[in-house]
Design an enzyme around this catalytic site. Structure first.
Site, PDB file in Angstrom:
ATOM      1  N   LEU A  42       1.251  -1.486  -0.023  1.00 55.96           N
ATOM      2  CA  LEU A  42       0.000  -0.477   0.431  1.00 55.96           C
ATOM      3  C   LEU A  42       1.106   1.155  -0.330  1.00 55.96           C
ATOM      4  O   LEU A  42       1.684   1.459   0.729  1.00 55.96           O
ATOM      5  CB  LEU A  42      -0.942   0.089   1.189  1.00 55.96           C
ATOM      6  CG  LEU A  42      -2.217   0.697   1.434  1.00 55.96           C
ATOM      7  CD1 LEU A  42      -3.084   0.248  -0.082  1.00 55.96           C
ATOM      8  CD2 LEU A  42      -2.646   0.918   2.335  1.00 55.96           C
ATOM      9  N   ASP A  43       0.739   1.663  -0.853  1.00 59.55           N
ATOM     10  CA  ASP A  43       1.297   3.088  -0.935  1.00 59.55           C
ATOM     11  C   ASP A  43       1.393   4.066   0.205  1.00 59.55           C
ATOM     12  O   ASP A  43       0.762   4.285   0.825  1.00 59.55           O
ATOM     13  CB  ASP A  43       0.893   3.810  -2.319  1.00 59.55           C
ATOM     14  CG  ASP A  43       1.150   3.698  -3.534  1.00 59.55           C
ATOM     15  OD1 ASP A  43       1.888   2.888  -3.725  1.00 59.55           O
ATOM     16  OD2 ASP A  43       0.651   4.390  -5.029  1.00 59.55           O
ATOM     17  N   PRO A  44       2.564   4.769  -0.160  1.00 58.91           N
ATOM     18  CA  PRO A  44       2.676   5.411   1.287  1.00 58.91           C
ATOM     19  C   PRO A  44       1.724   7.191   1.405  1.00 58.91           C
ATOM     20  O   PRO A  44       1.581   7.213   2.628  1.00 58.91           O
ATOM     21  CB  PRO A  44       4.343   6.231   1.483  1.00 58.91           C
ATOM     22  CG  PRO A  44       4.977   5.551   0.707  1.00 58.91           C
ATOM     23  CD  PRO A  44       4.370   4.475  -0.025  1.00 58.91           C
ATOM     24  N   ALA A  46      -1.677   6.537   0.597  1.00 63.70           N
ATOM     25  CA  ALA A  46      -2.490   6.160   0.668  1.00 63.70           C
ATOM     26  C   ALA A  46      -2.858   4.859   2.139  1.00 63.70           C
ATOM     27  O   ALA A  46      -1.989   4.768   2.873  1.00 63.70           O
ATOM     28  CB  ALA A  46      -2.266   4.063  -0.152  1.00 63.70           C
TER      29      ALA A  46
END
Length: 303
Positions: A42-44, A46
C-alpha cells in the site's frame, strides 16, 4: 501467534514499516520472534487496510496479492502530475471541469475488463530496475499495458439539489472502485480524467477492503502499541483460516493429518476436485489440492 493483524495504515507509512511496527509490537509484548510479512503493498500516500501476516500465516501472504481490493479515491481535476498523485509535480493542466452527469456517464467505459498502462512511478521492474527509480533518475519509463478488471465503479453521493448537482462543474470527485489484482488506481484516475476531456490526479486514496479483510477489523498504530504494552495482541489476531474464507474446509482424522504433515498423498477421499483448507479438530494442517480423490499438500502449516 499465527494469524493476521490488520492495520489501518496511516498516511506516510510504507508497507514494510507496517511490518516493522508489528514486529516491534510482538517484541514489546513479550511474544518472542515470529515471521511477519504484509499481504500486499500500500503506497505511503495511501491509507487503510494493510493485512499483516504473523507466523504460519506468512505462507498465505502471497495469496493476498491475488485478491480483489476495494478503494475510495478522490480525483482532482485540472492538473496531472508525473506521479499521478499529490506528491508529484505538474506535467499537464486543463481548464475543463466535468459535470457530475458527465462523470457518471463515463464510468461504464471503465467497468469490466480493461487495458491499463501502469504509472511510471510504480514498483514494476524494467530491465531489472524499479520503474520509480528510473523515473526519479529522469529516465523515460514506458510500461506495457496490462489487462485488469474493474468489478464496480461508483461515485460518492453529494447532497443537494439533484438537478443542479448534475450540471455543476466539479473541481474534484470521490469514487469507490472494486478491482482485481494488478489494478493501479492512479492510472484509473488519470484515464477517467482524460476520458472527460481534462486531466487529473489522485489526492486521496484509501483501501477499504483487501480480500476478506476490511476496516472493521483494522486497528491504528496507537492501538497496536497499546495492546502490545498490555500483552493483549491476541485480542486482534485473526485466525489464519480467515484468509481462506473462500475455500471449503476438509476435516481430517489424526492418521490423515499425520500423513499430510509427512508430505504423503491421501487417496480415496470423497471430495470434489479443487483446493481445500485441511484441518484436524479446527487446527490448520495444510492448504491442499484434491484431484480424482487424491489429496496433495499445496502449503503445509507447522501448528
Amino acid at each position: 501467534m499465527h494469524g493476521w493483524i490488520i492495520l489501518d495504515k496511516p498516511l506516510g507509512l510504507g508497507s514494510t514499516q507496517g511490518v516493522s511496527a508489528v514486529k516491534r509490537a510482538l517484541r514489546n509484548g513479550g511474544y518472542g520472534k515470529f515471521k511477519v510479512g504484509h499481504g500486499g503493498t500500500l503506497d505511503p500516500l495511501a491509507t487503510g487496510v494493510l493485512p499483516i501476516a504473523v507466523g504460519e500465516a506468512t505462507k498465505l501472504a502471497g495469496r493476498m496479492l491475488d485478491s480483489d481490493k476495494i478503494y475510495d479515491f478522490t480525483i482532482m481535476f485540472g492538473v496531472q502530475t508525473d506521479t499521478l498523485d499529490a506528491e508529484g509535480v505538474s506535467i499537464a493542466t486543463s481548464d475543463v471541469r466535468p459535470t457530475m452527469a458527465a462523470v457518471e456517464a463515463v464510468l461504464a467505459q471503465f467497468t469490466g475488463p480493461i487495458a491499463q498502462v501502469p504509472p511510471a512511478y510504480s514498483a514494476l521492474k524494467v530491465d531489472g530496475e524499479r520503474a520509480y527509480d528510473l523515473a526519479r533518475a529522469g529516465q523515460d519509463v514506458v510500461l506495457a499495458s496490462r489487462n485488469v478488471t474493474i468489478y464496480a465503479l461508483t461515485v460518492h453521493p453529494v447532497h443537494g439539489d439533484d438537478e443542479a448537482l448534475q450540471n455543476t462543474r466539479l473541481e474534484a470527485v470521490t469514487l469507490t472502485a472494486h478491482v482485481s489484482k494488478g489494478t493501479y488506481i492512479r492510472s484509473l484516475a488519470r484515464d477517467i480524467a482524460l476520458a472527460l476531456g481534462t486531466v487529473g490526479h489522485v489526492t486521496m486514496l484509501r483501501r477499504v477492503k483487501a480480500g476478506p479483510f476490511d476496516l472493521l477489523s483494522a486497528i491504528s498504530l496507537d492501538k497496536l502499541d497499546e495492546l502490545a504494552k498490555a500483552s493483549a495482541l491476541e485480542d486482534v489476531l485473526l485466525p489464519l483460516r480467515v484468509a481462506l474464507d473462500d475455500i471449503p474446509a476438509l476435516s481430517l482424522t489424526p492418521d490423515q493429518a499425520g500423513a499430510l504433515r509427512q508430505g504423503r498423498i491421501l487417496a480415496g477421499i470423497a471430495a470434489d476436485d479443487g483446493q481445500y483448507f485441511a484441518e484436524l479438530d479446527a487446527v490448520p494442517v495444510a492448504l491442499v489440492e484434491v484431484e480424482d480423490g487424491d489429496v496433495r499438500v499445496v502449503r503445509g502449516f507447522n501448528l
